[in-house]
Enzyme design. Structure first.
Site, PDB file in Angstrom:
ATOM      1  N   ARG A   3      -1.598   9.472   9.173  1.00 45.54           N
ATOM      2  CA  ARG A   3      -1.432   8.017   9.194  1.00 45.54           C
ATOM      3  C   ARG A   3      -0.722   6.801   8.544  1.00 45.54           C
ATOM      4  O   ARG A   3      -1.546   7.510   6.808  1.00 45.54           O
ATOM      5  CB  ARG A   3      -2.690   7.094   9.743  1.00 45.54           C
ATOM      6  CG  ARG A   3      -2.804   5.672  10.265  1.00 45.54           C
ATOM      7  CD  ARG A   3      -4.474   5.264  10.376  1.00 45.54           C
ATOM      8  NE  ARG A   3      -4.871   5.854   8.923  1.00 45.54           N
ATOM      9  CZ  ARG A   3      -5.857   5.122   8.684  1.00 45.54           C
ATOM     10  NH1 ARG A   3      -5.335   3.557   8.625  1.00 45.54           N
ATOM     11  NH2 ARG A   3      -6.051   5.113   7.277  1.00 45.54           N
ATOM     12  N   HIS A  34     -11.715  11.513   7.121  1.00 46.86           N
ATOM     13  CA  HIS A  34     -11.514   9.491   7.503  1.00 46.86           C
ATOM     14  C   HIS A  34     -10.499   8.897   8.540  1.00 46.86           C
ATOM     15  O   HIS A  34     -11.082   7.990   9.102  1.00 46.86           O
ATOM     16  CB  HIS A  34     -10.905   9.597   6.221  1.00 46.86           C
ATOM     17  CG  HIS A  34     -10.287   8.429   5.716  1.00 46.86           C
ATOM     18  ND1 HIS A  34     -11.601   7.133   5.737  1.00 46.86           N
ATOM     19  CD2 HIS A  34      -9.136   7.241   5.931  1.00 46.86           C
ATOM     20  CE1 HIS A  34     -10.691   5.839   5.903  1.00 46.86           C
ATOM     21  NE2 HIS A  34      -8.985   5.762   6.161  1.00 46.86           N
ATOM     22  N   GLU A  44       1.331  -0.935   0.183  1.00 52.11           N
ATOM     23  CA  GLU A  44      -0.137  -0.310   0.474  1.00 52.11           C
ATOM     24  C   GLU A  44       1.024   1.343   0.017  1.00 52.11           C
ATOM     25  O   GLU A  44       2.378   1.169   0.130  1.00 52.11           O
ATOM     26  CB  GLU A  44      -0.622  -0.400   1.480  1.00 52.11           C
ATOM     27  CG  GLU A  44      -2.005  -0.795   0.911  1.00 52.11           C
ATOM     28  CD  GLU A  44      -2.669  -1.148   2.292  1.00 52.11           C
ATOM     29  OE1 GLU A  44      -3.103  -0.023   3.376  1.00 52.11           O
ATOM     30  OE2 GLU A  44      -4.014  -1.449   2.093  1.00 52.11           O
ATOM     31  N   ARG A  97      -1.816   9.841   0.537  1.00 45.57           N
ATOM     32  CA  ARG A  97      -2.744  10.366   0.404  1.00 45.57           C
ATOM     33  C   ARG A  97      -2.942  11.496   0.644  1.00 45.57           C
ATOM     34  O   ARG A  97      -4.516  12.757   0.322  1.00 45.57           O
ATOM     35  CB  ARG A  97      -3.290   9.620   1.531  1.00 45.57           C
ATOM     36  CG  ARG A  97      -4.948   9.202   1.761  1.00 45.57           C
ATOM     37  CD  ARG A  97      -5.667   8.395   2.627  1.00 45.57           C
ATOM     38  NE  ARG A  97      -5.219   7.504   2.712  1.00 45.57           N
ATOM     39  CZ  ARG A  97      -5.592   6.083   3.425  1.00 45.57           C
ATOM     40  NH1 ARG A  97      -6.153   6.427   4.935  1.00 45.57           N
ATOM     41  NH2 ARG A  97      -5.626   5.107   2.817  1.00 45.57           N
TER      42      ARG A  97
HETATM   43  C1  LIG Z   1     -13.927   2.972   5.387  1.00 46.97           C
HETATM   44  C2  LIG Z   1     -13.268   2.926   6.231  1.00 46.97           C
HETATM   45  C3  LIG Z   1     -11.501   1.930   5.851  1.00 46.97           C
HETATM   46  C4  LIG Z   1     -10.802   2.082   6.915  1.00 46.97           C
HETATM   47  N1  LIG Z   1     -10.297   0.900   6.125  1.00 46.97           N
HETATM   48  C5  LIG Z   1      -9.157   0.986   6.995  1.00 46.97           C
HETATM   49  C6  LIG Z   1      -8.085  -0.364   6.505  1.00 46.97           C
HETATM   50  O1  LIG Z   1      -8.003  -0.845   5.554  1.00 46.97           O
HETATM   51  N2  LIG Z   1      -6.905  -0.525   7.604  1.00 46.97           N
HETATM   52  C7  LIG Z   1      -6.635  -0.067   8.876  1.00 46.97           C
HETATM   53  O2  LIG Z   1      -5.693  -0.555   9.527  1.00 46.97           O
HETATM   54  N3  LIG Z   1      -7.725   1.630   9.457  1.00 46.97           N
HETATM   55  C8  LIG Z   1      -8.592   1.148   8.106  1.00 46.97           C
HETATM   56  N4  LIG Z   1      -9.948   1.971   8.557  1.00 46.97           N
HETATM   57  C9  LIG Z   1     -10.015   2.859  10.089  1.00 46.97           C
HETATM   58  C10 LIG Z   1      -9.897   1.757  10.923  1.00 46.97           C
HETATM   59  O3  LIG Z   1     -11.021   0.927  10.439  1.00 46.97           O
HETATM   60  C11 LIG Z   1     -10.153   2.303  12.660  1.00 46.97           C
HETATM   61  O4  LIG Z   1      -9.482   3.487  12.772  1.00 46.97           O
HETATM   62  C12 LIG Z   1     -10.221   1.432  13.125  1.00 46.97           C
HETATM   63  O5  LIG Z   1     -11.203   0.039  13.119  1.00 46.97           O
HETATM   64  C13 LIG Z   1     -10.977   2.414  14.289  1.00 46.97           C
HETATM   65  O6  LIG Z   1     -11.281   1.154  15.598  1.00 46.97           O
HETATM   66  P1  LIG Z   1     -12.501   1.419  17.409  1.00 46.97           P
HETATM   67  O7  LIG Z   1     -12.461  -0.157  17.518  1.00 46.97           O
HETATM   68  O8  LIG Z   1     -10.869   2.010  17.807  1.00 46.97           O
HETATM   69  O9  LIG Z   1     -13.502   2.003  17.167  1.00 46.97           O
HETATM   70  P2  LIG Z   1     -14.523   1.325  15.996  1.00 46.97           P
HETATM   71  O10 LIG Z   1     -14.300   0.578  15.044  1.00 46.97           O
HETATM   72  O11 LIG Z   1     -14.998   2.814  15.359  1.00 46.97           O
HETATM   73  O12 LIG Z   1     -15.541   1.176  16.852  1.00 46.97           O
HETATM   74  C14 LIG Z   1     -15.919   1.761  18.066  1.00 46.97           C
HETATM   75  C15 LIG Z   1     -17.145   1.286  19.037  1.00 46.97           C
HETATM   76  O13 LIG Z   1     -17.772   2.391  20.601  1.00 46.97           O
HETATM   77  C16 LIG Z   1     -18.035   2.013  20.561  1.00 46.97           C
HETATM   78  N5  LIG Z   1     -19.336   3.632  21.387  1.00 46.97           N
HETATM   79  C17 LIG Z   1     -18.787   4.813  20.670  1.00 46.97           C
HETATM   80  N6  LIG Z   1     -19.055   5.800  21.843  1.00 46.97           N
HETATM   81  C18 LIG Z   1     -19.223   5.136  22.925  1.00 46.97           C
HETATM   82  C19 LIG Z   1     -20.460   5.354  23.926  1.00 46.97           C
HETATM   83  N7  LIG Z   1     -20.231   6.407  24.108  1.00 46.97           N
HETATM   84  N8  LIG Z   1     -20.606   3.645  24.172  1.00 46.97           N
HETATM   85  C20 LIG Z   1     -20.863   2.797  23.667  1.00 46.97           C
HETATM   86  N9  LIG Z   1     -20.410   2.473  23.088  1.00 46.97           N
HETATM   87  C21 LIG Z   1     -19.521   3.540  22.357  1.00 46.97           C
HETATM   88  C22 LIG Z   1     -19.007   1.852  19.282  1.00 46.97           C
HETATM   89  O14 LIG Z   1     -20.660   1.534  19.425  1.00 46.97           O
HETATM   90  C23 LIG Z   1     -18.278   0.912  18.247  1.00 46.97           C
HETATM   91  O15 LIG Z   1     -18.941  -0.179  18.970  1.00 46.97           O
HETATM   92  C24 LIG Z   1     -11.006   2.412   8.012  1.00 46.97           C
HETATM   93  C25 LIG Z   1     -11.554   2.845   8.476  1.00 46.97           C
HETATM   94  C26 LIG Z   1     -12.933   3.293   7.305  1.00 46.97           C
HETATM   95  C27 LIG Z   1     -13.632   4.169   8.097  1.00 46.97           C
END
Ligand SMILES: Cc1cc2nc3c(=O)[nH]c(=O)nc-3n(C[C@H](O)[C@H](O)[C@H](O)COP(=O)(O)OP(=O)(O)OC[C@H]3O[C@@H](n4cnc5c(N)ncnc54)[C@H](O)[C@@H]3O)c2cc1C
Length: 477
Positions: free
Chosen positions: A355, A320, A106, A263
């Protein structure tokens, strides 16, 4: 554990494996997490010709002199082990014809080091498997839908939280360690690739409880999000389609940028064309590529009434990825005792100003594990915890705040606009403005038209925000 995306699910499983009892609180279903939508993959130096050192060099280069070296090193050293652990947990990554992990390349990576599952469905495959394991684990209690609405403090220590269930009932929870894994805040911006719930709830809860936030000025904008109006506005079209030969055309039909440049460069080039032309979108020409390799993209375009074999696809940048967040050490410990943060809501400083692609899912696992172990080792909360806290007002930005963030803290900002944003009624918008004003330079995702060059004096410095005071620019090891 607050949040059931990749970071929260994995951290919950690690803590439970250590013998801890885990309450996993999630406000919304799996399909509404950013993790579920991750299209690319997980970065890990697994190839023979690769090494954590090379991964580190690439991560630091992408961070444009603002990444915290110690955190980046932890990520690069430990992500191969986390990928192997995910395999042990039953995640089936894509393999080559010899049965070895198929490693993708990538932008910004100098070696093949991206593991995928189901092609562009990595996030979905990984989180489904982790979610299934968490749902059936005897030491994990899944509380969904329950939103954390305030952190519970005893003196200067966090001892749990107040949750609210789907019917508005109070759910008080006491814990040795409270781990925020609530995701990022890109949906605060009007145009975003993120699910609507990515509003920075964890940052809001942590700041209200007195924890320090950092690097809020660094929002990564993806260059090619669908700009066709609803449905599907903001749907991310991965750079892999440009890797396959799709080109970008300006409103007059001319190519104007190296489509495979980093990017942030592509996003700024598009932004500049849009400003000159007054149009809403440039065109992504996918007519010459094999769209069968990207079935999820073809399906989203079909929903928007577009046929990529025939039509030019309107795209424009969208918010993003949140590089900043709740400031933590290398074990996910926030500055408030008893509180941890992991995944996109956290700021270890590892991403610096930009990032590197696919480092964020790796971060969820690497720092998720570290935070889980540290949280499980905390002392038990006091027996006389007192009454749970009152709920905070809901952290919901109005449409005018989302428009203001897009207009005043978009790809290119200036001090006048940031000062206007600093008067917004929404607290996180004010914090973002304060961080942007404190960083008087242009670097990575933070481009100031009034100070267009980086300031070497700010190399390695982070905008550290304590309450509503002006951030200080601090160096982290
Ligand atoms: C379209 C897209 C494509 C991507 N592609 C990639 C990729 O290929 N590779 C990569 O490394 N990263 C990628 N990213 C970034 C990556 O997906 C995210 O940074 C990562 O998944 C974040 O994970 P997380 O567990 O921190 O948060 P999230 O997956 O966003 O989970 C957050 C959780 O917190 C919960 N929550 C929020 N507030 C509260 C609250 N007050 N009380 C209770 N629960 C709450 C939500 O319900 C959810 O369950 C991408 C992002 C997007 C949007």
């Amino acid at each position: 554990m607050v949040g059931a995306g990749a970071a929260g699910l994995y951290a919950a499983l690690v803590a439970a494996r250590q013998g801890a009892r885990v309450a996993l609180v999630s406000r919304s279903p799996l399909a509404e997490t950013a993790s579920y939508w991750a299209q690319g993959g997980i970065a890990a130096a697994l190839a023979e010709e690769d090494s954590p050192e090379r991964h580190l060099e690439d991560t630091l280069a992408a961070g444009r002199g603002a990444a915290r070296g110690s955190a980046a090193r932890v990520l690069c050293d430990e992500s191969p082990g986390r990928v192997r652990d995910l395999e042990r947990l039953g995640v089936r990554f894509d393999a080559d014809r010899h049965g070895a992990l198929a490693l993708g390349l990538e932008g910004g990576h100098s070696a093949r080091r991206i593991v995928h599952a189901g092609g562009a469905a990595t996030g979905r495959r990984v989180t489904r498997q982790l979610s299934a394991l968490a749902a059936t684990h005897e030491r994990i209690e899944v509380l969904e839908p329950v939103a954390a609405v305030a952190l519970w403090l005893s003196g200067d220590r966090c001892i749990g939280l107040l949750g609210r269930d789907g019917r508005g009932g109070a759910v008080p929870l006491l814990a040795r360690g409270t781990v925020l894994a609530t995701g990022g805040m890109a949906a605060l911006w009007e145009r975003t690739t993120n699910p609507p719930g990515a509003l920075g709830a964890g940052l809001y809860l942590a700041a209200a409880a007195g924890a320090v936030l950092a690097d809020l000025e660094f929002m990564q904008f993806h260059p090619t999000a669908l700009a066709a109006g609803s449905p599907g506005d903001g749907f991310l079209i991965t750079e892999a389609v440009r890797g396959e030969g799709a080109t970008l055309l300006d409103p007059s039909g001319e190519r104007f940028v190296d489509e495979l440049a980093p990017r942030d460069e592509v996003a700024l080039a598009i932004e500049s064309r849009l400003r000159q032309s007054g149009e809403r979108a440039v065109w992504l020409d996918m007519r010459a590529i094999d769209t069968e390799r990207f079935p999820n993209i073809a399906a989203a375009l079909a929903d928007a009434g577009l046929d990529p074999k025939r039509d030019l696809v309107p795209v424009a940048p969208a918010a993003h990825y949140t590089m900043g967040g709740v400031a933590t050490d290398l074990h996910g410990r926030a500055t408030l005792a008893g509180l941890h943060a992991v995944g996109e809501c956290a700021c270890t400083g590892l991403h610096g100003a930009n990032r590197l692609a696919s480092n964020s899912l790796a971060e969820c696992m690497v720092f998720g594990r570290r935070a889980a172990l540290a949280a499980a080792a905390r002392p038990a909360p006091p027996a006389d915890a007192g009454a749970p806290p009152p709920p905070l007002p809901p952290p919901l930005p109005g449409a005018s705040t989302r428009a203001a963030l897009w207009r005043l803290a978009g790809l290119v900002r200036d001090a006048d606009g940031l000062r206007e944003l600093a008067r917004d009624p929404f607290p996180l918008a004010r914090s973002i403005a304060a961080a942007g004003l404190a960083r008087e330079e242009s670097r990575g995702a933070h481009q100031r038209r009034d100070v267009p060059a980086p300031d070497p004096a700010l190399d390695g410095r982070h905008a550290v925000l304590r309450g509503e005071a002006s951030p200080s620019m601090e160096r982290w090891d």
